[in-house]
Scaffold this active site. Sequence first.
Site, mmCIF file in Angstrom:
data_model
loop_
_atom_site.group_PDB
_atom_site.id
_atom_site.type_symbol
_atom_site.label_atom_id
_atom_site.label_comp_id
_atom_site.label_asym_id
_atom_site.label_seq_id
_atom_site.Cartn_x
_atom_site.Cartn_y
_atom_site.Cartn_z
ATOM 1 N N GLY A 163 -82.857 -5.666 -52.770
ATOM 2 C CA GLY A 163 -83.440 -4.450 -52.224
ATOM 3 C C GLY A 163 -84.449 -4.825 -51.156
ATOM 4 N N CYS B 138 -81.955 -11.744 -55.887
ATOM 5 C CA CYS B 138 -82.968 -11.568 -54.849
ATOM 6 C C CYS B 138 -84.090 -10.643 -55.330
ATOM 7 C CB CYS B 138 -82.302 -11.094 -53.554
ATOM 8 S SG CYS B 138 -83.329 -11.402 -52.107
ATOM 9 N N TYR B 139 -84.190 -9.423 -54.795
ATOM 10 C CA TYR B 139 -85.256 -8.536 -55.283
ATOM 11 C C TYR B 139 -85.182 -8.399 -56.806
ATOM 12 C CZ TYR B 139 -88.277 -4.520 -55.957
ATOM 13 O OH TYR B 139 -89.287 -3.698 -56.380
ATOM 14 N N HIS C 246 -77.507 -14.890 -52.592
ATOM 15 C CA HIS C 246 -76.621 -13.741 -52.846
ATOM 16 C C HIS C 246 -75.221 -14.227 -53.194
ATOM 17 C CE1 HIS C 246 -79.157 -10.328 -51.582
ATOM 18 N NE2 HIS C 246 -79.781 -11.260 -50.890
ATOM 19 N N GLU D 61 -72.755 -12.493 -54.062
ATOM 20 C CA GLU D 61 -71.722 -11.499 -53.771
ATOM 21 C C GLU D 61 -71.180 -11.592 -52.354
ATOM 22 O OE1 GLU D 61 -74.894 -11.054 -54.065
ATOM 23 O OE2 GLU D 61 -75.703 -9.440 -52.842
ATOM 24 N N SER E 16 -51.950 15.005 -49.582
ATOM 25 C CA SER E 16 -52.211 14.908 -48.154
ATOM 26 C C SER E 16 -51.270 13.904 -47.494
ATOM 27 C CB SER E 16 -53.649 14.444 -47.933
ATOM 28 O OG SER E 16 -53.776 13.116 -48.417
ATOM 29 N N GLY E 17 -50.606 13.102 -48.312
ATOM 30 C CA GLY E 17 -49.784 12.032 -47.754
ATOM 31 C C GLY E 17 -50.518 10.703 -47.805
ATOM 32 N N GLY E 18 -51.823 10.754 -48.067
ATOM 33 C CA GLY E 18 -52.624 9.534 -48.154
ATOM 34 C C GLY E 18 -52.478 8.866 -49.509
ATOM 35 N N ASP F 88 -54.736 8.028 -51.806
ATOM 36 C CA ASP F 88 -55.486 8.527 -52.966
ATOM 37 C C ASP F 88 -54.776 9.694 -53.651
ATOM 38 O OD1 ASP F 88 -57.288 6.673 -52.089
ATOM 39 O OD2 ASP F 88 -58.685 8.113 -51.230
ATOM 40 N N SER F 89 -54.405 10.696 -52.860
ATOM 41 C CA SER F 89 -53.793 11.859 -53.506
ATOM 42 C C SER F 89 -52.419 11.505 -54.059
ATOM 43 C CB SER F 89 -53.723 13.058 -52.550
ATOM 44 O OG SER F 89 -52.826 12.828 -51.499
ATOM 45 N N LYS G 136 -61.361 1.588 -53.067
ATOM 46 C CA LYS G 136 -60.118 1.812 -52.331
ATOM 47 C C LYS G 136 -59.067 0.730 -52.592
ATOM 48 C CE LYS G 136 -58.107 4.401 -49.234
ATOM 49 N NZ LYS G 136 -58.158 5.863 -49.167
#
Length: 518
Positions: A57, A84-85, A175, A177, A230-232, A234-235, A374
């Site tokens: 942070g 870190c923080y 870090h 990550e 929607s064609g994407g 996710d949906s 995602k």
Amino acid sequence: MKPQMQKVIVLDFGGQYSMLIARRVREARVYCEILPYDTPWEEIRKHGPAGVILSGGPASVYLEGAPRCDSTLFQGGVPVLGICYGMHLMARQLGGKVEQGSRSEYGRTAFTVYEREPLFQGECFEQEECCYGWMSHRDAVLEPPPGFKVLARTENGVIAAIGDDSRRLYGLQLHPEVQHTPGGMNILKSFLYHVCGCTPDWTPRSFVQYAVDKIKSSVGPDGRVVCALSGGVDSTVVAFLLDRAVGERFVSIFVDHGLLRKGEAEQVVDLFRSRLKGQFIHVDARDRFLKALAGITDPEQKRKIIGAEFISVFKEKALSLGDIAYLAQGTIYPDVIESGTVAGAAVIKSHHNVGGLPEELGFKLVEPLRELFKDEVRLVGRELGLPDSVLKRQPFPGPGLAVRVIGEVTAEKLELLREADAIFREEIEKAGLGQDLWQYFAVHTGIHVVGVKGDNRHYGPVVALRAVRSEDAMTADWAKLPFELLERVSARITGEIPGLARVVYDITSKPPGTIEWE
Ligand code: XMP
């Protein structure tokens, strides 16, 4: 298998990497969630965490008003890793000394490990070149709290890692990550597997089973569910999960607003007609959207009109279907975080998301992807057997081609844009460059210029090509595509699309530009 049995909590102290930490933990196949830094221990405990990670942070722990976590956390018997923080905070709250260091360490920094157990395990820490970590701090732990050992120091003598094995509390100045820390993933995995005792069982397959069970229990034996496609990706993944969970009690509605790219509406219809057990409804609303957009040139107004029109078409259809109580949506974890429901995060998203339907519709929400990033949605889609055309689809704005036609949207402009865009996409994919690019598309600029076709001067529209590389769409670099490729695309577009006068390539990065033109 119940993947949610093992969960790690990331407490977010406002670091730019909190989300990245969570992603890395998931990459290690351990389920995790982000909570605000000040979540009371009683709340955290309800999650039954196998471990807690305190993020970095921007604050300094010794300044007034610096964010703190509930210190009961350190007595809870649950392993804690402060980064870190997070490490500074743990050190200070447990009686150590944290101050601004005599010198700052930023970027790649060499460090020496004194104690390889339990965090610095694996061959990579035997090789000298792996003992580098990415740092970003001014503050440092000058004295570790009672009970803690120094596990590693940087070449400048700054404490790089501390630990108390008996209480299973650890802190890292570096870090783990970020990609610039070689061996960072090893450190995280060591914490997760060896310290927290997690097993890597958060897999796409276990998620599908978990999501199907969860949908079944939330909608009950008779509940009917509707979903907008929607064609994407996710949906589509949502629809396939719902179909698996409730079969014929599931209805998917595809509102074709006429603003998709060439061939996309047909692909959606084919995929859903052939693969879903439930009812699939295709609403051809192309004319309705065009009428609503007639004469509109302002991009934000276009977005609003498309959003409102979409809701009204969907509502008409969904309400005509009778007793449907549930609406499934493709909300994903970054949306949950960005909407500010997690970690007190600032609301970042201002884009109107066409998939997001308002509460007044009166449905109870089913959001099976709420916990996924995602890339995890894509892995789940692969597990469900979805084709690459869906899984590898580039991000596409909800208002579709309407924000890629500058000025008024007309059927003629859309048609021309679709053809140019299809040629550009085809050539990029043929050259094998698609996977390297974040987005690549054509824009109808709305301006007309002079050209020569045959022996005649001719006046026609200009199409712009845009291709960008990006990690997250927040920033983007224009893609240095090979000239030969651009030449081929330009020749094809001007040759194959009658009436078009000119093709230009957009060489603006974001910032100062945006990815879309509107
Ligand atoms: P910009 O143009 O802001 O775009 O750099 C960043 C990302 O967001 C997408 N985008 C949208 N997505 N509705 C959406 O769902 C919208 O109105 C919208 N506008 C832009 C854009 O394609 C890029 O990936």
